[in-house]
Design a protein around this motif. Sequence first.
Motif, PDB file in Angstrom:
ATOM      1  N   ILE A 173       0.842  -1.200   0.000  1.00  0.00           N
ATOM      2  CA  ILE A 173       0.000   0.000   0.000  1.00  0.00           C
ATOM      3  C   ILE A 173       0.875   1.248   0.000  1.00  0.00           C
ATOM      4  O   ILE A 173       0.662   2.186  -0.774  1.00  0.00           O
ATOM      5  CB  ILE A 173      -0.942   0.000   1.219  1.00  0.00           C
ATOM      6  N   ALA A 174       1.896   1.266   0.865  1.00  0.00           N
ATOM      7  CA  ALA A 174       2.778   2.433   0.959  1.00  0.00           C
ATOM      8  C   ALA A 174       3.486   2.697  -0.363  1.00  0.00           C
ATOM      9  O   ALA A 174       3.707   3.862  -0.735  1.00  0.00           O
ATOM     10  CB  ALA A 174       3.792   2.231   2.078  1.00  0.00           C
ATOM     11  N   ASP A 175       3.856   1.653  -1.076  1.00  0.00           N
ATOM     12  CA  ASP A 175       4.600   1.816  -2.328  1.00  0.00           C
ATOM     13  C   ASP A 175       3.758   2.404  -3.457  1.00  0.00           C
ATOM     14  O   ASP A 175       4.294   2.754  -4.514  1.00  0.00           O
ATOM     15  CB  ASP A 175       5.189   0.472  -2.763  1.00  0.00           C
ATOM     16  N   GLN A 176       2.459   2.525  -3.249  1.00  0.00           N
ATOM     17  CA  GLN A 176       1.611   3.168  -4.251  1.00  0.00           C
ATOM     18  C   GLN A 176       1.669   4.691  -4.147  1.00  0.00           C
ATOM     19  O   GLN A 176       1.134   5.393  -5.016  1.00  0.00           O
ATOM     20  CB  GLN A 176       0.158   2.707  -4.077  1.00  0.00           C
ATOM     21  N   TYR A 177       2.325   5.190  -3.090  1.00  0.00           N
ATOM     22  CA  TYR A 177       2.344   6.628  -2.826  1.00  0.00           C
ATOM     23  C   TYR A 177       3.771   7.102  -2.558  1.00  0.00           C
ATOM     24  O   TYR A 177       4.663   6.297  -2.288  1.00  0.00           O
ATOM     25  CB  TYR A 177       1.471   6.951  -1.610  1.00  0.00           C
ATOM     26  N   ALA A 178       3.952   8.405  -2.622  1.00  0.00           N
ATOM     27  CA  ALA A 178       5.247   8.975  -2.229  1.00  0.00           C
ATOM     28  C   ALA A 178       5.490   8.695  -0.756  1.00  0.00           C
ATOM     29  O   ALA A 178       6.624   8.425  -0.342  1.00  0.00           O
ATOM     30  CB  ALA A 178       5.263  10.477  -2.501  1.00  0.00           C
ATOM     31  N   ALA A 179       4.440   8.769   0.049  1.00  0.00           N
ATOM     32  CA  ALA A 179       4.505   8.424   1.465  1.00  0.00           C
ATOM     33  C   ALA A 179       3.089   8.410   2.011  1.00  0.00           C
ATOM     34  O   ALA A 179       2.165   8.976   1.406  1.00  0.00           O
ATOM     35  CB  ALA A 179       5.351   9.427   2.256  1.00  0.00           C
ATOM     36  N   ILE A 180       2.916   7.766   3.142  1.00  0.00           N
ATOM     37  CA  ILE A 180       1.674   7.829   3.887  1.00  0.00           C
ATOM     38  C   ILE A 180       1.809   8.965   4.900  1.00  0.00           C
ATOM     39  O   ILE A 180       2.796   9.031   5.633  1.00  0.00           O
ATOM     40  CB  ILE A 180       1.381   6.503   4.615  1.00  0.00           C
ATOM     41  N   VAL A 181       0.845   9.859   4.928  1.00  0.00           N
ATOM     42  CA  VAL A 181       0.827  10.964   5.891  1.00  0.00           C
ATOM     43  C   VAL A 181      -0.139  10.589   7.005  1.00  0.00           C
ATOM     44  O   VAL A 181      -1.302  10.253   6.741  1.00  0.00           O
ATOM     45  CB  VAL A 181       0.392  12.284   5.222  1.00  0.00           C
ATOM     46  N   ALA A 182       0.318  10.626   8.261  1.00  0.00           N
ATOM     47  CA  ALA A 182      -0.474  10.130   9.381  1.00  0.00           C
ATOM     48  C   ALA A 182      -0.235  10.973  10.623  1.00  0.00           C
ATOM     49  O   ALA A 182       0.749  11.715  10.698  1.00  0.00           O
ATOM     50  CB  ALA A 182      -0.110   8.666   9.659  1.00  0.00           C
ATOM     51  N   PRO A 183      -1.098  10.878  11.623  1.00  0.00           N
ATOM     52  CA  PRO A 183      -0.867  11.596  12.881  1.00  0.00           C
ATOM     53  C   PRO A 183       0.372  11.078  13.598  1.00  0.00           C
ATOM     54  O   PRO A 183       0.683   9.890  13.533  1.00  0.00           O
ATOM     55  CB  PRO A 183      -2.130  11.300  13.702  1.00  0.00           C
ATOM     56  N   SER A 184       1.075  11.968  14.289  1.00  0.00           N
ATOM     57  CA  SER A 184       2.215  11.559  15.104  1.00  0.00           C
ATOM     58  C   SER A 184       1.814  11.285  16.545  1.00  0.00           C
ATOM     59  O   SER A 184       2.317  10.361  17.182  1.00  0.00           O
ATOM     60  CB  SER A 184       3.303  12.642  15.094  1.00  0.00           C
ATOM     61  N   ALA A 185       0.931  12.115  17.081  1.00  0.00           N
ATOM     62  CA  ALA A 185       0.496  11.997  18.471  1.00  0.00           C
ATOM     63  C   ALA A 185      -0.966  12.403  18.568  1.00  0.00           C
ATOM     64  O   ALA A 185      -1.510  13.003  17.642  1.00  0.00           O
ATOM     65  CB  ALA A 185       1.351  12.886  19.377  1.00  0.00           C
ATOM     66  N   LEU A 186      -1.598  12.075  19.694  1.00  0.00           N
ATOM     67  CA  LEU A 186      -3.009  12.410  19.852  1.00  0.00           C
ATOM     68  C   LEU A 186      -3.245  13.904  19.722  1.00  0.00           C
ATOM     69  O   LEU A 186      -4.226  14.337  19.131  1.00  0.00           O
ATOM     70  CB  LEU A 186      -3.520  11.931  21.216  1.00  0.00           C
ATOM     71  N   ASP A 187      -2.335  14.693  20.288  1.00  0.00           N
ATOM     72  CA  ASP A 187      -2.489  16.140  20.242  1.00  0.00           C
ATOM     73  C   ASP A 187      -1.178  16.769  20.702  1.00  0.00           C
ATOM     74  O   ASP A 187      -0.148  16.091  20.801  1.00  0.00           O
ATOM     75  CB  ASP A 187      -3.661  16.584  21.124  1.00  0.00           C
ATOM     76  N   GLU A 188      -1.211  18.063  21.022  1.00  0.00           N
ATOM     77  CA  GLU A 188      -0.016  18.700  21.559  1.00  0.00           C
ATOM     78  C   GLU A 188       0.351  18.064  22.895  1.00  0.00           C
ATOM     79  O   GLU A 188      -0.445  17.342  23.497  1.00  0.00           O
ATOM     80  CB  GLU A 188      -0.239  20.204  21.712  1.00  0.00           C
ATOM     81  N   ALA A 189       1.565  18.323  23.377  1.00  0.00           N
ATOM     82  CA  ALA A 189       2.066  17.686  24.597  1.00  0.00           C
ATOM     83  C   ALA A 189       1.139  17.947  25.776  1.00  0.00           C
ATOM     84  O   ALA A 189       0.611  19.047  25.937  1.00  0.00           O
ATOM     85  CB  ALA A 189       3.462  18.213  24.914  1.00  0.00           C
TER      86      ALA A 189
END
Length: 261
Positions: A173-189
Motif C-alpha cells: 500500500i505504501a509503495d503506491q504513494y510517495a509516502a503515507i501521511v499520518a498523525p504523530s500523536a493524539l495532540d499537543e504535549a
Amino acid sequence: NGIYAMKPTWNSISREGQKLYSLIFDTLGLYSRSIDDLKLLLDAFQLVDDEPESPFTVSGAKFALLTLPTPEWPTPGPGTASAMKKAASLLRSHGAVVEEITLPDEFRPMYAHHLQVLSGDGRVAFLPDSYVAPDKMHTSLIDHVQNASGHRRKDQLRAFDELAAMRPKLDAIADQYAAIVAPSALDEAPVGHNNTGSAAFCGPWTAMHMPVVNIPGFKGENGMPVGISVVASRYRDQYLLRVARELGGIFEEEGGWKREL
C-alpha cells in the motif's frame, strides 16, 4: 514536540546495550533539530536503500492521507486533526495529489495485536527486574510480569502471525504513494511532567517495522507544536528522509508554528 524524529526500519540499527522489552518491536529512535542531522545519523549507522538516490519533488507526487487508520485507534485531538487538514491543504497547494485512505478491515486488529505482543514480551523481559526491585518498577510493567490482563499464549501467537502477514501488505500500500501521511500523536504535549502522552499513533508503525519521520510545523490550541508523520515501506529510510526534507520546508514555513531556538 517541535523536533524531527525518526523510527527507522526495524532491526536496521543494532540494539546492543539497550534494555530488551520486545524482541520484534524494539527499535532505536533518532531525534534531531533537522533532517540534515538525521541524515548524518543514518549514514553513521550505514543505512542504505536498495534503489539509488534520486531527487524528490512534492509537485506531482501522490500522498496517502491516513486520518484515522482503524476504529480501534483513538480519535486525534483538535490540534492533530487541524494539523492533518492543514498538511493536506499545503501539499495540494504545492502541486501534490493527496488521497484520503482507510486501511482494509484485515488491518483492524493491528493496534490490539501491538499491545498484546508488548504485554507478552514484557512478561518475559521484566521478570528478572521484578525479582530484584519490584518497588522501583512502574505498575504497567508489573502488570506485564503478572499477566494482569490474562492473555493466553495462543493469543500471543495469533498476534505474532497476523502482524507478520500484515507487513508486506502494508508495504505494498505504501509503495503506491510517495509516502503515507499520518498523525504523530493524539495532540499537543500534555500539561505537566507525569505523562509524556499516548504512543498510540506511533506503535502500529513499530509493529509494522516501517520507517516513520515526525515533521514539525503545526501548533495546537495552546500554541504548543504538533507534528505530522510520514511513513514508507520497509528499508526505504534514506528515501523517506528525502521526502521529509521537502515536506519539512513547507510545513515549517507555512504550517503556523515557528521554532524560537
